[in-house]
Enzyme design. Structure first.
Site, short mmCIF file in Angstrom:
data_model
loop_
_atom_site.label_atom_id
_atom_site.label_comp_id
_atom_site.label_asym_id
_atom_site.label_seq_id
_atom_site.Cartn_x
_atom_site.Cartn_y
_atom_site.Cartn_z
N LYS A 263 34.90 -13.44 -43.33
CA LYS A 263 35.80 -12.67 -42.43
C LYS A 263 37.35 -12.19 -43.33
O LYS A 263 37.46 -12.78 -44.08
CB LYS A 263 36.13 -13.72 -41.22
CG LYS A 263 35.15 -14.13 -40.28
CD LYS A 263 35.71 -15.12 -39.24
CE LYS A 263 34.45 -15.41 -38.25
NZ LYS A 263 34.11 -14.18 -37.55
N ARG A 337 24.29 -17.97 -33.19
CA ARG A 337 22.94 -17.99 -33.02
C ARG A 337 21.88 -18.54 -33.37
O ARG A 337 21.04 -19.02 -32.89
CB ARG A 337 22.55 -16.35 -32.55
CG ARG A 337 22.47 -15.64 -33.92
CD ARG A 337 22.83 -14.18 -33.66
NE ARG A 337 24.05 -13.95 -33.34
CZ ARG A 337 24.47 -12.40 -33.02
NH1 ARG A 337 23.67 -11.63 -32.92
NH2 ARG A 337 25.77 -12.31 -32.92
N1 BES Z 1 32.50 -17.31 -33.94
C1 BES Z 1 32.53 -15.67 -34.23
C2 BES Z 1 32.75 -14.99 -32.84
C3 BES Z 1 34.35 -15.20 -32.53
C4 BES Z 1 35.29 -14.16 -32.64
C5 BES Z 1 34.69 -16.16 -31.45
C6 BES Z 1 36.37 -14.23 -32.22
C7 BES Z 1 36.06 -16.20 -31.17
C8 BES Z 1 36.87 -15.16 -31.48
C9 BES Z 1 31.06 -15.59 -34.49
O1 BES Z 1 30.49 -16.51 -35.34
C10 BES Z 1 31.07 -14.35 -35.14
O2 BES Z 1 31.57 -14.05 -36.36
N2 BES Z 1 30.32 -13.27 -34.75
C11 BES Z 1 30.37 -11.76 -35.35
C12 BES Z 1 28.82 -11.37 -34.94
C13 BES Z 1 28.50 -10.08 -35.93
C14 BES Z 1 28.66 -10.30 -37.19
C15 BES Z 1 27.26 -9.67 -35.38
C16 BES Z 1 31.37 -10.73 -34.62
O3 BES Z 1 31.64 -11.10 -33.42
O4 BES Z 1 31.87 -10.27 -35.51
MN MN Z 2 30.78 -15.86 -37.27
#
Ligand code: BES
Ligand code: MN
Ligand code: ZN
Length: 486
Positions: A263, A337
């Site tokens: 990230k 997931r």
């Molecule tokens: N934990 C994150 C989602 C999240 C984002 C929770 C902001 C709370 C606040 C999750 O694991 C994630 O990173 N999801 C990605 C999925 C994508 C790579 C398909 C996302 O939402 O960007």
């Molecule tokens: Mn994630």
């Protein structure tokens, strides 16, 4: 651990107002009529209450708001708080009134002169829930908190134990979600859950060797880049008969760096709350145990840390889930997931539940869709989702149903494996739900709650300071109470 405010309920004794060493509270409705308690304080203070209630400032107050009379003549108290609340208040107004008291009381003992006011359970709950501060990592001694004495005409009608059970669950959830990841590691998380055994819950911690034996290749690949071992914790509350249990499943990523698909730095610190789903499941289990719920409920949480390292799972790797389906990992940041896929499967395989709800801070897209006011509800069952939406509404916890449909499935079909773990940007929260749905038996009533937007927020909410909200503990407790208890 954040402790609840000390609270006692006593019979009405108007005379106590004269010498109370602390803060006195009375309630006056929009009709400006003073009840016996407000009358008494009005007389003692030589009509200061009357003047305040006749003012434009009182008129302008929202329901549940308050005026403060500092150092009034005629009483020992250092303040009289006049809360604007009807004698038969709406639930939200009563809770807000309680929250107002939590913010107004300061360090002083609070005397809440309620008389025959309706909705005192909600006033008390609002007071308890808003009187929360996460101070585990502050070196200064926590601020002094005076106790609250609720003076009522029928003290026995208030189920203080029941309220405390709910609030203890909410506080447990908030403490877990607020904790930084070097404090709440996978191991310390499991340890904190094991402590729930003292409440009569059965708690098992499944370690990596066991998870490998079970074939949880999806869950395990997420934690394989971290020095902290992955775990699944199973909490059982058997308060019912021999009926099949209700299952709760939570995503417990103690920190989500994104892994190799790392990230951006800005805001990454917020990913300490990526165990929010597991935090809510844990809080609900605590509440059920504390109120000795007459239901069988099993709570399962997948606890992992998503880190990049030389051992971390790579984009393009293919892993095999406990179910047997293979998954191409396109993006290591779509890790929740993968964790849930195996825990959902294990929950069904072992417990044959009557219904199942999972919670997860699963997608950033959820925040784009619904912001911080509502969690997303995805379900294969109209009945279960309607029941959940009703419970959430009854507890003032925002929830909104979004669609699922086979047409979205093609977005997660993989060229080389049975599926891939991301479907790209369109309908990102729905494709995540479709992915989870592949690990749930068609005939099992199931709902997925995406709590990415509501688990932790930047500003204070009605019943919580900034940070973890505890969203969902009350809704799920109510769902179980109203639908799965004798
Ligand atoms: N934990 C994150 C989602 C999240 C984002 C929770 C902001 C709370 C606040 C999750 O694991 C994630 O990173 N999801 C990605 C999925 C994508 C790579 C398909 C996302 O939402 O960007
Ligand atoms: Mn994630
Ligand atoms: Zn995540």
């Amino acid at each position: 651990m954040t402790a609840l405010i000390e609270m006692t309920v006593v019979d009405t004794d108007l005379g106590a107002a004269t010498d109370w060493d602390g803060v006195i509270v009375v309630f006056v409705g929009a009709d400006q009529k003073l009840d016996a308690c407000a009358c008494k304080v009005n007389t003692l203070t030589r009509k200061a209450v009357d003047r305040a209630v006749q003012s434009d400032a009182f008129d302008a107050l929202p329901d549940g708001g308050a005026l403060r009379l500092a150092y009034p003549a005629g009483v020992a108290a250092n303040a009289v708080i006049i809360v604007k609340l009807d004698r038969k208040p709406e639930q939200a107004s009563a809770r807000k009134a309680g929250a107002t008291l939590a913010l107004e009381k300061g360090p002083h003992p609070l005397l809440v002169m309620a008389g025959n006011l309706g909705g005192m359970d909600d006033v008390a709950l609002g007071l308890i829930l808003r009187d929360y501060a996460y101070s585990d990592h502050k070196t200064a001694a926590p601020k002094a908190r005076g106790p609250a004495t609720l003076m009522m005409s029928k003290p026995d009608t208030l189920d203080l134990q029941g309220l405390r059970a709910v609030a203890e669950g909410v506080f447990f959830t908030r403490d877990l979600i607020n904790a930084p990841a070097n404090d709440l590691t996978t191991t310390s998380f499991a340890d904190r859950l094991a402590e729930l055994q003292t409440l009569g819950l059965k708690v098992e911690v499944l370690e990596e060797a066991k998870l490998e034996k079970l074939g949880m290749g999806a869950l395990l690949c997420v934690g394989q880049g971290s020095a902290s071992p992955s775990k699944v914790v199973v909490m059982q509350w058997n308060g019912g008969g021999d009926e099949a249990p209700f299952a709760l499943v939570g995503k417990g990523v103690v920190f989500d760096t994104g892994g190799i698909s790392i990230k951006p730095a800005g805001g990454m610190e917020d990913m300490t709350m990526d165990m929010g789903g597991a935090g809510v499941v844990s809080g609900v289990m605590k509440t059920l145990a504390m109120r000795k719920a007459k239901a069988n409920v099993v709570g399962l949480v997948g606890i992992v840390e998503n880190m990049p390292s030389d051992r971390a799972v790579r984009p393009g790797d293919v892993v095999t889930s406990m179910k047997g389906d293979t998954i191409e990992v396109i993006n290591t940041d779509a890790e929740g997931r993968l964790v849930l896929a195996d825990v959902l499967w294990y929950a069904q395989d072992r417990f044959k539940p009557a219904a199942m709800i999972n919670l997860a801070t699963l997608t950033g897209a959820m925040i784009i869709a619904l912001g911080h006011e509502n969690a997303g509800v995805f379900s294969n069952s109209d009945e279960l989702s309607v029941a959940f939406l009703k419970s959430a509404g009854a507890e003032g916890e925002g929830a909104w149903r979004l669609p699922m449909a086979p047409a979205y499935d093609k977005l997660i079909n993989s060229r080389i494996a049975d599926m891939k773990n991301t479907g790209g940007r369109p309908a990102g929260s729905i494709t995540a739900a479709q992915f989870l749905g592949r690990f749930v038996a068609d005939e099992l009533p199931w709902a997925h709650l995406d709590i990415a937007g509501v688990a932790s927020v930047k500003g204070a909410t009605a019943l919580a300071p900034a940070g973890a909200t505890g969203w969902g503990v009350m809704a799920l407790n109510r769902l179980i109470l109203d639908n799965y208890e004798a």
